[in-house]
Design a protein around this motif. Sequence first.
Motif, short mmCIF file in Angstrom:
data_model
loop_
_atom_site.label_atom_id
_atom_site.label_comp_id
_atom_site.label_asym_id
_atom_site.label_seq_id
_atom_site.Cartn_x
_atom_site.Cartn_y
_atom_site.Cartn_z
N PRO A 3 0.83 -1.21 0.00
CA PRO A 3 0.00 0.00 0.00
C PRO A 3 0.86 1.26 0.00
O PRO A 3 1.93 1.32 0.63
CB PRO A 3 -0.80 -0.11 1.30
N ASP A 4 0.40 2.27 -0.73
CA ASP A 4 1.17 3.51 -0.91
C ASP A 4 1.55 4.17 0.41
O ASP A 4 2.66 4.69 0.54
CB ASP A 4 0.40 4.49 -1.79
N HIS A 5 0.65 4.14 1.39
CA HIS A 5 0.97 4.81 2.65
C HIS A 5 2.16 4.13 3.35
O HIS A 5 2.97 4.79 4.01
CB HIS A 5 -0.25 4.92 3.57
N LEU A 6 2.29 2.82 3.18
CA LEU A 6 3.43 2.11 3.77
C LEU A 6 4.73 2.42 3.01
O LEU A 6 5.79 2.57 3.62
CB LEU A 6 3.18 0.61 3.80
N GLN A 55 5.33 5.23 1.48
CA GLN A 55 5.69 6.60 1.86
C GLN A 55 6.35 6.61 3.24
O GLN A 55 7.33 7.35 3.46
CB GLN A 55 4.45 7.51 1.84
N MET A 56 5.85 5.83 4.17
CA MET A 56 6.46 5.74 5.51
C MET A 56 7.87 5.17 5.40
O MET A 56 8.79 5.64 6.08
CB MET A 56 5.60 4.90 6.44
N THR A 57 8.04 4.17 4.57
CA THR A 57 9.36 3.56 4.38
C THR A 57 10.34 4.56 3.79
O THR A 57 11.48 4.68 4.25
CB THR A 57 9.25 2.32 3.46
N LYS A 58 9.89 5.32 2.80
CA LYS A 58 10.76 6.33 2.18
C LYS A 58 11.23 7.36 3.20
O LYS A 58 12.34 7.88 3.10
CB LYS A 58 10.03 7.02 1.03
#
Length: 75
Positions: A25-28, A30-33
């Motif tokens: 999922p995109d939100h994960l 983004q958090m990883t980045k």
Amino acid sequence: MGRFGVRVNAILPGFIETPMTDKVPDHLIQMTKMLIPLSRLGRPEEIANACLFLASDHSSYVTGTTLEVAGGLFP
């Protein structure tokens, strides 16, 4: 194995843009980045370049090491 002319090294990839990470999922992502100092996922060719380096004569005096290709995520 060095005395036999065999060099042994390992590559430790970080989060790389692959079909597997496409399903995260995109939100994960983004958090990883946000955790990665370079603020992005790696590209497959960046892992390939590390492999090419270790397979080349440029690394002829490198053995028994691990090469992290993770954008600085694991210092």
